[in-house]
Scaffold this motif. Structure first.
Motif, PDB file in Angstrom:
ATOM      1  N   UNK A  71      40.895  39.456  48.955  1.00  0.00           N
ATOM      2  CA  UNK A  71      40.143  40.352  49.816  1.00  0.00           C
ATOM      3  C   UNK A  71      40.471  41.815  49.617  1.00  0.00           C
ATOM      4  N   UNK A  72      41.607  42.113  48.998  1.00  0.00           N
ATOM      5  CA  UNK A  72      42.013  43.507  48.810  1.00  0.00           C
ATOM      6  C   UNK A  72      41.582  44.079  47.468  1.00  0.00           C
ATOM      7  N   UNK A  73      41.010  43.258  46.591  1.00  0.00           N
ATOM      8  CA  UNK A  73      40.687  43.705  45.240  1.00  0.00           C
ATOM      9  C   UNK A  73      39.529  44.694  45.220  1.00  0.00           C
ATOM     10  N   UNK A  74      39.488  45.505  44.165  1.00  0.00           N
ATOM     11  CA  UNK A  74      38.385  46.440  43.981  1.00  0.00           C
ATOM     12  C   UNK A  74      37.121  45.684  43.560  1.00  0.00           C
ATOM     13  N   UNK A  75      35.950  46.155  43.954  1.00  0.00           N
ATOM     14  CA  UNK A  75      34.704  45.481  43.577  1.00  0.00           C
ATOM     15  C   UNK A  75      34.580  45.345  42.057  1.00  0.00           C
ATOM     16  N   UNK A  76      34.241  44.138  41.599  1.00  0.00           N
ATOM     17  CA  UNK A  76      34.046  43.916  40.175  1.00  0.00           C
ATOM     18  C   UNK A  76      35.296  43.564  39.405  1.00  0.00           C
ATOM     19  N   UNK A  77      36.463  43.629  40.044  1.00  0.00           N
ATOM     20  CA  UNK A  77      37.694  43.318  39.323  1.00  0.00           C
ATOM     21  C   UNK A  77      37.763  41.845  38.937  1.00  0.00           C
ATOM     22  N   UNK A  78      37.200  40.994  39.796  1.00  0.00           N
ATOM     23  CA  UNK A  78      37.172  39.555  39.538  1.00  0.00           C
ATOM     24  C   UNK A  78      35.799  39.027  39.911  1.00  0.00           C
ATOM     25  N   UNK A  79      35.425  37.903  39.316  1.00  0.00           N
ATOM     26  CA  UNK A  79      34.111  37.327  39.606  1.00  0.00           C
ATOM     27  C   UNK A  79      34.004  36.865  41.054  1.00  0.00           C
ATOM     28  N   UNK A  80      35.064  36.250  41.541  1.00  0.00           N
ATOM     29  CA  UNK A  80      35.079  35.714  42.893  1.00  0.00           C
ATOM     30  C   UNK A  80      36.520  35.364  43.255  1.00  0.00           C
ATOM     31  N   UNK A  81      36.712  34.755  44.413  1.00  0.00           N
ATOM     32  CA  UNK A  81      38.068  34.414  44.862  1.00  0.00           C
ATOM     33  C   UNK A  81      38.740  33.421  43.927  1.00  0.00           C
ATOM     34  N   UNK A  82      37.961  32.507  43.368  1.00  0.00           N
ATOM     35  CA  UNK A  82      38.537  31.521  42.445  1.00  0.00           C
ATOM     36  C   UNK A  82      39.027  32.188  41.168  1.00  0.00           C
ATOM     37  N   UNK A  83      38.273  33.175  40.688  1.00  0.00           N
ATOM     38  CA  UNK A  83      38.692  33.920  39.489  1.00  0.00           C
ATOM     39  C   UNK A  83      39.981  34.683  39.775  1.00  0.00           C
ATOM     40  N   UNK A  84      40.063  35.313  40.949  1.00  0.00           N
ATOM     41  CA  UNK A  84      41.298  36.002  41.319  1.00  0.00           C
ATOM     42  C   UNK A  84      42.473  35.032  41.368  1.00  0.00           C
ATOM     43  N   UNK A  85      42.262  33.860  41.971  1.00  0.00           N
ATOM     44  CA  UNK A  85      43.348  32.887  42.112  1.00  0.00           C
ATOM     45  C   UNK A  85      43.902  32.451  40.759  1.00  0.00           C
TER      46      UNK A  85
END
Length: 255
Positions: free
Chosen positions: A174-188
């Motif tokens: 939830x704290x990531x910059x827009x576009x840094x990851x595709x979605x929460x699963x990509x961040x994980x």
């Protein structure tokens, strides 16, 4: 509210970083004898032509190639400051060849929906750079978005050194910059703070005391197994901070 304010600060930092990096293009008086080789990498992994820069130092005694990954909104030319060329020249025959890669606007240097950006670095860009040098070992580093990329890729290849300068790290999706990851699963899949990799080579992390990424960067360095050295210096998330320490960065990679 606090989480919202932190998220907004990180987004602003990303935008400031992009402007600072773009404004650094051609901000040097002399290349101190270094030669710039421009070439195009036709990448099948990201489906794009990537415009790379190889910097050959004036004195070519080193067998190291340093791969540097730029920040969000930047380009390979973002690194070409006077401090960069002076730091390279100061190393003399120990200066590495430096491969400056094109990571698009906000790839964050990892495999994602629009292309396999991380695999591209390992399987396409590094071999293309090695083919243009006499290097037998490779170091990787980066600034901001590129710092994240270097840390994310650093455990996937036998690098001789890994460096992350003000790396763009977050403690939650939830704290990531827009576009840094595709979605929460990509961040994980790439959550380095919660699941830091194990590195086989020396790892350098530095961050400014006033950098919005300070807390996450320090948490990563403290939790990461292996040979991690953390440097916290006065400064923010901008080219003034990075240029001030560029000579130190280059000495680390040369060592």
């Amino acid at each position: 509210m606090r989480r919202l304010l932190i998220g907004m600060a990180l987004i602003v930092a990303a935008g400031i970083s992009a402007v600072a990096l773009r404004s650094g293009h051609h901000s040097y008086r002399s290349a101190d004898g270094a030669a710039l080789v421009h070439f195009t990498l036709h990448s099948r992994l990201v489906h794009a032509d990537l415009y790379e820069v190889l910097v050959r130092p004036a004195r070519r005694g080193s067998r190291t190639m340093l791969v540097l990954l730029h920040g969000r909104g930047g380009s390979p030319a973002s690194f070409l400051s006077q401090q960069f060329f002076d730091g390279l020249a100061a190393l003399g025959s120990r200066a590495p060849s430096v491969l400056l890669l094109d990571g698009g606007d906000h790839s964050y240097w990892h495999d994602r929906g629009d292309g396999r950006w991380g695999t591209m670095v390992l399987q396409e860009a590094i071999p293309a750079g090695l083919a243009r040098t006499h290097a037998t070992r490779v170091a990787i580093g980066g600034i901001s978005m590129g710092g994240f990329g270097a840390l994310d890729l650093g455990a996937r290849h036998r690098f001789c050194a890994v460096g992350a300068h003000s790396p763009a790290l977050w403690a939650s999706a939830g704290a990531t910059a827009p576009g840094a990851f595709d979605d929460a699963a990509d961040f994980a899949r790439h959550d380095l703070v919660a699941h830091p990799p194990s590195y086989r080579s020396p790892v350098w992390v530095d961050v400014g005391t006033d950098d919005p990424f300070h807390s996450a960067d320090v948490a990563f360095a403290q939790k990461t197994p292996g040979r991690v050295t953390l440097h916290v210096w006065p400064g923010s998330h901008d080219s003034e901070y990075w240029n001030r320490h560029m000579a130190q960065y280059l000495r680390f990679y040369a060592d």
